[in-house]
Scaffold this motif. Structure first.
Motif, PDB file in Angstrom:
ATOM      1  N   THR A   1     -91.093-119.230   0.804  1.00 32.26           N
ATOM      2  CA  THR A   1     -92.219-119.967   1.419  1.00 32.26           C
ATOM      3  C   THR A   1     -92.864-119.260   2.615  1.00 32.26           C
ATOM      4  N   TYR A   2     -92.177-118.252   3.172  1.00 33.40           N
ATOM      5  CA  TYR A   2     -92.726-117.547   4.336  1.00 33.40           C
ATOM      6  C   TYR A   2     -93.516-116.308   3.936  1.00 33.40           C
ATOM      7  N   CYS A   3     -93.463-115.906   2.660  1.00 29.96           N
ATOM      8  CA  CYS A   3     -93.784-114.518   2.307  1.00 29.96           C
ATOM      9  C   CYS A   3     -95.137-114.342   1.605  1.00 29.96           C
ATOM     10  N   ILE A   4     -95.820-113.292   1.972  1.00 30.68           N
ATOM     11  CA  ILE A   4     -97.160-113.004   1.476  1.00 30.68           C
ATOM     12  C   ILE A   4     -97.138-112.144   0.200  1.00 30.68           C
ATOM     13  N   VAL A   5     -96.000-111.486  -0.054  1.00 34.43           N
ATOM     14  CA  VAL A   5     -95.950-110.462  -1.111  1.00 34.43           C
ATOM     15  C   VAL A   5     -96.347-110.977  -2.510  1.00 34.43           C
ATOM     16  N   PRO A   6     -95.886-112.168  -2.951  1.00 32.81           N
ATOM     17  CA  PRO A   6     -96.280-112.618  -4.294  1.00 32.81           C
ATOM     18  C   PRO A   6     -97.798-112.753  -4.458  1.00 32.81           C
ATOM     19  N   TYR A   7     -98.506-112.931  -3.328  1.00 32.88           N
ATOM     20  CA  TYR A   7     -99.966-113.042  -3.390  1.00 32.88           C
ATOM     21  C   TYR A   7    -100.608-111.660  -3.393  1.00 32.88           C
ATOM     22  N   THR A   8    -100.043-110.758  -2.588  1.00 30.57           N
ATOM     23  CA  THR A   8    -100.699-109.446  -2.452  1.00 30.57           C
ATOM     24  C   THR A   8    -100.339-108.476  -3.572  1.00 30.57           C
ATOM     25  N   ARG A   9     -99.211-108.735  -4.251  1.00 31.87           N
ATOM     26  CA  ARG A   9     -98.743-107.770  -5.261  1.00 31.87           C
ATOM     27  C   ARG A   9     -98.755-108.314  -6.675  1.00 31.87           C
ATOM     28  N   GLY A  10     -99.076-109.608  -6.844  1.00 33.13           N
ATOM     29  CA  GLY A  10     -99.215-110.165  -8.189  1.00 33.13           C
ATOM     30  C   GLY A  10     -97.896-110.457  -8.879  1.00 33.13           C
ATOM     31  N   LYS A  11     -98.025-110.723 -10.150  1.00 32.32           N
ATOM     32  CA  LYS A  11     -96.907-111.147 -10.993  1.00 32.32           C
ATOM     33  C   LYS A  11     -95.808-110.085 -11.073  1.00 32.32           C
ATOM     34  N   GLU A  12     -94.563-110.563 -11.242  1.00 26.36           N
ATOM     35  CA  GLU A  12     -93.442-109.662 -11.446  1.00 26.36           C
ATOM     36  C   GLU A  12     -93.585-109.001 -12.812  1.00 26.36           C
ATOM     37  N   ARG A  13     -93.622-107.684 -12.871  1.00 30.04           N
ATOM     38  CA  ARG A  13     -93.773-107.008 -14.166  1.00 30.04           C
ATOM     39  C   ARG A  13     -92.993-105.696 -14.156  1.00 30.04           C
ATOM     40  N   SER A  14     -92.205-105.510 -15.213  1.00 31.28           N
ATOM     41  CA  SER A  14     -91.263-104.387 -15.258  1.00 31.28           C
ATOM     42  C   SER A  14     -91.839-103.221 -16.046  1.00 31.28           C
ATOM     43  N   ARG A  15     -91.571-102.039 -15.561  1.00 34.44           N
ATOM     44  CA  ARG A  15     -91.913-100.832 -16.346  1.00 34.44           C
ATOM     45  C   ARG A  15     -90.923-100.731 -17.502  1.00 34.44           C
ATOM     46  N   LEU A  16     -91.343-100.104 -18.580  1.00 31.16           N
ATOM     47  CA  LEU A  16     -90.453 -99.944 -19.725  1.00 31.16           C
ATOM     48  C   LEU A  16     -89.353 -98.944 -19.381  1.00 31.16           C
TER      49      LEU A  16
ATOM     50  N   ASN B   1     -83.086-107.104  -9.181  1.00 31.32           N
ATOM     51  CA  ASN B   1     -82.132-107.814 -10.038  1.00 31.32           C
ATOM     52  C   ASN B   1     -82.819-108.648 -11.110  1.00 31.32           C
ATOM     53  N   ALA B   2     -84.134-108.838 -10.958  1.00 30.61           N
ATOM     54  CA  ALA B   2     -84.889-109.576 -11.980  1.00 30.61           C
ATOM     55  C   ALA B   2     -85.539-108.616 -12.971  1.00 30.61           C
ATOM     56  N   TYR B   3     -85.229-107.317 -12.822  1.00 31.22           N
ATOM     57  CA  TYR B   3     -85.836-106.326 -13.722  1.00 31.22           C
ATOM     58  C   TYR B   3     -85.613-106.724 -15.187  1.00 31.22           C
ATOM     59  N   GLY B   4     -86.667-106.605 -15.981  1.00 24.26           N
ATOM     60  CA  GLY B   4     -86.532-106.821 -17.424  1.00 24.26           C
ATOM     61  C   GLY B   4     -86.673-108.264 -17.874  1.00 24.26           C
ATOM     62  N   LYS B   5     -86.642-109.200 -16.928  1.00 25.35           N
ATOM     63  CA  LYS B   5     -86.726-110.612 -17.333  1.00 25.35           C
ATOM     64  C   LYS B   5     -88.063-110.946 -17.990  1.00 25.35           C
ATOM     65  N   ASP B   6     -89.047-110.107 -17.750  1.00 25.15           N
ATOM     66  CA  ASP B   6     -90.378-110.371 -18.317  1.00 25.15           C
ATOM     67  C   ASP B   6     -90.572-109.691 -19.677  1.00 25.15           C
ATOM     68  N   PHE B   7     -89.565-108.957 -20.167  1.00 25.58           N
ATOM     69  CA  PHE B   7     -89.744-108.323 -21.480  1.00 25.58           C
ATOM     70  C   PHE B   7     -89.746-109.376 -22.581  1.00 25.58           C
ATOM     71  N   THR B   8     -90.678-109.261 -23.512  1.00 22.71           N
ATOM     72  CA  THR B   8     -90.709-110.222 -24.615  1.00 22.71           C
ATOM     73  C   THR B   8     -90.230-109.562 -25.909  1.00 22.71           C
ATOM     74  N   ASP B   9     -90.178-108.209 -25.899  1.00 27.18           N
ATOM     75  CA  ASP B   9     -89.827-107.514 -27.142  1.00 27.18           C
ATOM     76  C   ASP B   9     -88.397-107.013 -27.158  1.00 27.18           C
ATOM     77  N   ARG B  10     -87.633-107.270 -26.100  1.00 29.61           N
ATOM     78  CA  ARG B  10     -86.285-106.718 -26.050  1.00 29.61           C
ATOM     79  C   ARG B  10     -85.464-107.473 -25.016  1.00 29.61           C
ATOM     80  N   SER B  11     -84.160-107.305 -25.116  1.00 33.89           N
ATOM     81  CA  SER B  11     -83.312-107.876 -24.092  1.00 33.89           C
ATOM     82  C   SER B  11     -82.681-106.688 -23.368  1.00 33.89           C
ATOM     83  N   TYR B  12     -83.127-106.451 -22.151  1.00 36.06           N
ATOM     84  CA  TYR B  12     -82.699-105.274 -21.399  1.00 36.06           C
ATOM     85  C   TYR B  12     -82.847-105.640 -19.928  1.00 36.06           C
TER      86      TYR B  12
END
Ligand code: SAH
Ligand code: SF4
Ligand code: F3S
Length: 482
Positions: A205-220, A247-258
Motif C-alpha cells: 500500500t505504500y509503494c509506487i512501483v506497480p504503477y510505474t513499472r506495470g504488470k508482473e511479466r516474466s522473460r522466457l 520469487n513470483a517468476y514464471g507465475k504468469d506463464f500460460t504455456d508452461r509450468s516453470y
C-alpha cells in the motif's frame, strides 16, 4: 529579446487509473529492430547519463547506452560537454524525486548556454502525472519525457525532437511488453545485471512501483539462459538476477509450468561462476526455492529478504500478505538449509499508524533474524497509493527517532557480519582498484561483503583467495594468498 516558447507535443501522458489496471492480458513479446533511417543519427555527437534508484534502472540505463551507441553517440563523462543528457529517475520516496528536480534546476543554465542540448527525463518519475505536469510547466529545459515501457523508442523521439524542434511527452500507461534484443552497453566486464521479469503485481500500500513499472511479466527462460551463456563466453564471472519479486517468476506463464526454483536450478548448471538475485518477497519464497538455493556452488550464500515491519498489524496494512511468524519460519528454514548465509533486509519505519509498541516488534524481529545489513527508510507518502490517504501519519520527530534506534541495531549487525570473516580465507571476485586507495584492489566475497585487498592489478577479473586481516563495520581488509 524574449525567447519563443517551444511547443509541447503530448503523444501519451501518464494516467494513474490505467496504470493500476491488471487485465490479466497475456504477455506480449517484441523483438527490437533498429529503424534503418536512424542508423547514423548520433555520429559525432555524445551523451551523458544519470542513473537514480534501483538496479532495474541501472539495467535500463545499460539499454539506453546501447541504443544511443548503436547509432553513433559516444559517452561523455563531463556532462557540460554532452549533446544529449538522460536523467533515468526514481520515484520511490520524495527525496529521490527532490534530487532530480534539484538537478533539473541546475541544468537550466546549461540549456541557456547550449540550447541545442537535448535533455531527456525517463524512468519511474516519468510515469507520474504530477511530476510530468511540473516538468512540462516549470522545466522548459527538458525536451523529452519518456516512460518506463518504451525506452526503446528513445532514438525515434530524439530524431523527432531534432526535426520538429518541439518538446515531446511519450509515457505509456499500460501493462508493458517484453522487449528482447535491445542493444546493451554494460557498465562492467565482470558482473552483469540480468532482468528475469519486469513490473510488480504486489501493490504494497505504500509503494509506487506497480504503477510505474506495470504488470508482473516474466522473460522466457530460454532467453535468460541464452543471455547468461553469452555472458560466460564473454568472460563474465557474476550475474545478478533482477525482478521486484523474483520469487513470483514464471507465475504468469500460460504455456508452461516453470518457476524461480527451476530457473535457479538451470542456471546452477551453466558455467557462470556466481549467481545472486534481488529482490525476494517472503510471501512467494516456497520450499522448492529454498532447496534450489541450497544447491550452493555458483549460487551465492547471500539473501536480501525485505521484511518491512515486525508487526502483524502493520504488515497487514502494508498489504504484505505474510506474517511475522511465517517470515521467521522462512528465515529459520533458509538458515538451516544454507548455514553460512548472509541475510539482509529492507525496513520502513513510521508507516501510518505505527505505534511505539509496533516499532518495538520490528526491533525484536531484527534481533531474532541477525541481519548482516539493511536498508532502512522513513515512510514517504506517494501520491495515488492507498497509504498516502491513511490518517495517523507519524510525526517527523518520532519517525527520525525510530530510524536512529533501528540503525544502531542494524549497524551492530553489519559489524558482527564482518567479524565472522576475520582471519579466514575468503574467495573474492576482484573488480578493480579500491575507491579510497588506488594501491589497493576491491571486490566482494561470496556473502557479498566488500573487501579491500592488497595485491597485484593482474588479479582484476579473477576469483582469488584472500586472507582477511581486518574487519571493519562496512568492509574488510585482506591480502591475496596463493
Ligand atoms: N520490490 C522490492 C523493493 C522495491 S523498493 C521489495 O518488495 O522488496 C525498495 C524498498 O524501498 C522497499 O523494500 C521498501 O522498504 C522501500 N520503500 C518503498 N516504498 C516506500 C515508501 N513509500 N516510503 C519509504 N520506503 C519505501
Ligand atoms: Fe513495491 Fe511491494 Fe512490489 Fe516491492 S513487492 S515493488 S515493495 S509493491
Ligand atoms: Fe525507483 Fe522505480 Fe526502482 S521507483 S526503486 S527506479 S522501480
Amino acid at each position: 529579446m524574449k525567447k519563443k516558447k517551444v511547443n509541447t507535443n503530448i503523444l501519451n501522458s501518464p494516467d494513474r487509473i490505467k496504470e493500476r489496471k491488471r487485465l490479466n492480458k497475456e504477455n506480449v513479446f517484441v523483438d527490437f529492430k533498429l529503424d534503418e533511417s536512424l542508423k547514423d543519427m548520433g555520429k559525432g555527437k555524445s551523451y551523458y547519463i544519470y542513473t537514480y534508484g534501483c538496479q532495474e534502472n541501472e539495467s535500463d540505463s545499460e539499454k539506453i547506452r546501447g541504443l544511443l551507441e548503436s547509432v553513433g553517440y559516444t559517452e561523455k563523462l563531463v556532462l557540460e560537454e554532452a549533446d544529449v543528457l538522460v536523467l533515468n529517475t526514481c520515484a520511490i520516496r520524495k527525496n529521490a524525486e527532490d534530487k532530480v528536480f534539484g538537478e533539473l534546476g541546475r541544468l537550466k543554465q546549461l540549456k541557456r548556454e547550449r540550447p541545442e542540448i537535448v535533455t531527456i527525463v525517463c524512468g519511474c518519475m516519468a510515469q507520474e502525472q504530477d511530476a510530468v505536469n511540473l516538468i512540462t510547466k516549470r522545466y522548459q529545459n527538458v525536451d523529452i519525457v519518456l516512460g518506463t515501457h518504451n525506452i526503446h523508442d528513445i532514438l525515434g523521439l530524439i530524431k523527432k525532437c531534432y526535426d520538429k524542434k518541439e518538446r515531446l511527452v511519450d509515457v505509456l500507461s499500460y501493462e508493458g511488453d517484453i522487449v528482447e534484443n535491445v542493444p546493451m552497453v554494460r557498465q562492467s566486464k565482470i558482473k552483469a545485471w540480468v532482468p528475469i521479469m519486469y513490473g510488480c503485481d504486489e501493490f504494497c500500500t505504500y509503494c509506487i512501483v506497480p504503477y510505474t513499472r506495470g504488470k508482473e511479466r516474466s522473460r522466457l527462460p530460454e532467453n535468460i539462459l541464452k543471455e547468461v551463456n553469452e555472458l560466460v563466453e564473454k568472460g563474465y564471472k557474476e550475474i545478478t538476477l533482477l525482478g521486484q519479486n523474483v520469487n513470483a517468476y514464471g507465475k504468469d506463464f500460460t504455456d508452461r509450468s516453470y518457476d524461480f526454483a527451476d530457473l535457479l536450478t538451470d542456471l546452477h548448471n551453466t558455467k557462470i561462476e556466481r549467481i545472486r538475485f534481488t529482490t525476494s518477497n517472503p510471501k512467494d519464497f516456497d520450499d522448492k526455492q529454498v532447496k534450489a538455493m541450497a544447491l550452493g556452488g555458483n549460487i551465492m550464500p547471500q539473501l536480501h529478504l525485505p521484511v518491512q515491519s515486525g508487526s502483524n498489524e502493520v504488515l497487514k496494512r502494508m498489504n504484505r500478505r505474510y506474517t511475522r511468524e511465517t517470515y521467521l519460519s522462512l528465515v529459520k528454514k533458509i538458515k538451516e538449509a544454507i548455514p553460512n548465509i548472509s541475510l539482509t533486509t529492507d525496513i520502513i519505519v513510521a508507516f501510518p499508524g505505527e505505534t511505539e509498541e509496533q516499532f518495538e516488534e520490528t526491533l525484536s524481529l531484527v534481533k531474532e533474524c541477525d541481519y548482516e545489513g539493511a536498508f532502512t527508510f522513513i515512510y514517504s507518502p506517494r501520491e495515488g497509493t492507498p497509504a498516502a490517504s491513511y490518517t495517523e501519519q507519524v510525526p517527523e520527530d518520532a519517525a527520525h527517532e525510530r530510524l536512529y534506534k533501528l540503525n544502531e541495531l542494524i549497524n551492530e549487525g553489519y559489524k558482527k557480519g564482518s567479524m565472522r570473516f576475520l582471519n579466514t580465507i575468503q574467495k573474492v571476485l576482484i573488480e578493480g582498484e579500491s575507491k579510497n586507495d588506488p594501491n589497493m584492489l576491491m571486490g566482494y566475497n561470496e556473502n557479498g561483503k566488500l573487501i579491500n585487498v592488497k595485491g597485484d592489478k593482474s588479479l582484476i577479473g579473477k576469483i582469488v583467495n584472500v586472507k582477511v586481516t581486518e574487519a571493519k563495520t562496512w568492509s574488510l581488509d585482506g591480502e591475496y594468498v596463493e
